[in-house]
Write an enzyme that holds these catalytic residues in place. Structure first.
Site, PDB file in Angstrom:
ATOM      1  N   CYS A  52       0.827  -1.213   0.000  1.00 53.51           N
ATOM      2  CA  CYS A  52       0.000   0.000   0.000  1.00 53.51           C
ATOM      3  C   CYS A  52       0.859   1.259   0.000  1.00 53.51           C
ATOM      4  CB  CYS A  52      -0.931   0.011   1.217  1.00 53.51           C
ATOM      5  SG  CYS A  52      -2.047  -1.396   1.271  1.00 53.51           S
ATOM      6  N   ARG A 135      -7.900  -4.562  -3.048  1.00 51.41           N
ATOM      7  CA  ARG A 135      -7.481  -3.391  -3.851  1.00 51.41           C
ATOM      8  C   ARG A 135      -8.496  -3.203  -4.982  1.00 51.41           C
ATOM      9  NH1 ARG A 135      -2.427  -2.589  -1.750  1.00 51.41           N
ATOM     10  NH2 ARG A 135      -1.590  -4.518  -0.884  1.00 51.41           N
TER      11      ARG A 135
HETATM   12  C1  BEZ Z   1       0.589  -4.603   1.882  1.00 52.76           C
HETATM   13  O1  BEZ Z   1       1.791  -4.816   1.883  1.00 52.76           O
HETATM   14  O2  BEZ Z   1       0.118  -3.538   1.486  1.00 52.76           O
HETATM   15  C2  BEZ Z   1      -0.325  -5.661   2.375  1.00 52.76           C
HETATM   16  C3  BEZ Z   1       0.037  -6.967   2.188  1.00 52.76           C
HETATM   17  C4  BEZ Z   1      -0.791  -7.968   2.672  1.00 52.76           C
HETATM   18  C5  BEZ Z   1      -1.969  -7.639   3.338  1.00 52.76           C
HETATM   19  C6  BEZ Z   1      -2.329  -6.321   3.474  1.00 52.76           C
HETATM   20  C7  BEZ Z   1      -1.507  -5.327   2.999  1.00 52.76           C
END
Ligand code: BEZ
Length: 235
Positions: A52, A135
């Site tokens: 993110c 997402r």
């Molecule tokens: C992330 O790195 O943005 C992420 C990865 C796994 C679950 C939620 C967020």
């Protein structure tokens, strides 16, 4: 709102579901506040997570380019406002990534602890996560109609050049009444609507119109990059 209210997933062609929300840039009334603009409403799973963070830095760096195409950005996660504020401050003050640094996220980021908006927009997918939004990307046009929906799982960061291409392609299709082929970019040939009669189809196949026909149902024509961009960018 009832806690267990069930919502139908919004679909392409539907009016964007309405909501009021608190964001890092103040309150918003969606989609009314964006009337006259294209808007990308997108969700991310959680603040203070790496994928993110890479996405927010990338999207914020491209925000001006999207704004020049009359497209605003609005983010959302099921985190609270103070988490959003702290995360965006950390990004600005501490993170240097792929040549991006001192990145200020100035588009609104919605707090959605109740999951009210995430549920309305089908951003919660319990098979992937019951506590985090996937997402999701909703591209909404200036009259508030959903024109494209894209979903990615938690582990996969989005391609923001593709989202920009989507906005330009939708605007080009609207303005020129054409369709865009695979991998289209401004300046590439576009697809003309099907011929309305056998006579027109025959004329096209015989090269009487300024287009290239691969068969009677598949004809393209040129529109220069300059014509596309000068027509669509501010619309
Ligand atoms: C992330 O790195 O943005 C992420 C990865 C796994 C679950 C939620 C967020």
């Amino acid at each position: 709102m009832e806690e267990n209210q069930v919502f139908a997933m919004p679909r392409i062609g539907d009016k964007a579901p309405e909501f009021k929300a608190v964001t890092t840039q103040g309150d918003i009334n969606f989609p009314a506040d964006y009337s006259g603009s294209w808007v990308i409403l997108f969700s991310h799973p959680a603040d203070f997570t790496p994928v993110c963070t890479s996405e927010f830095m990338t999207f914020a760096s491209l925000e001006e380019k999207f704004n020049e195409a009359n497209c605003k950005l609005v983010g959302l996660s099921v985190d609270g406002l103070y988490s959003h504020i702290a995360w965006l401050r950390t990004i600005k003050e501490k993170i240097e990534y792929k040549g991006m640094k001192d990145v200020e996220v100035t588009f609104p980021l919605i707090e959605d602890i109740t999951m009210n908006v995430a549920k309305k927009y089908g951003m919660m997918m319990p098979g992937e996560s019951s506590t985090k939004a996937v997402r999701a990307v909703f591209v909404i046009d200036p009259v508030g109609v959903i024109r494209t929906i894209i979903y990615y799982p938690l582990s996969l960061g989005r391609n923001f050049d593709e989202l920009y291409r989507v906005v330009l392609a939708l605007k080009t299709a609207d303005e020129f009444k054409i369709a865009t082929p695979a991998d289209w970019r401004p300046g590439d040939d576009v697809i003309v609507p099907p011929a309305g009669s056998c006579g027109v189809a025959k004329d096209r196949m015989e090269g009487k119109e300024e287009m290239k026909c691969y068969d009677w149902f598949f004809c393209t024509k040129k529109i220069s990059e300059e014509t596309v961009l000068s027509t669509i960018l501010k619309k």
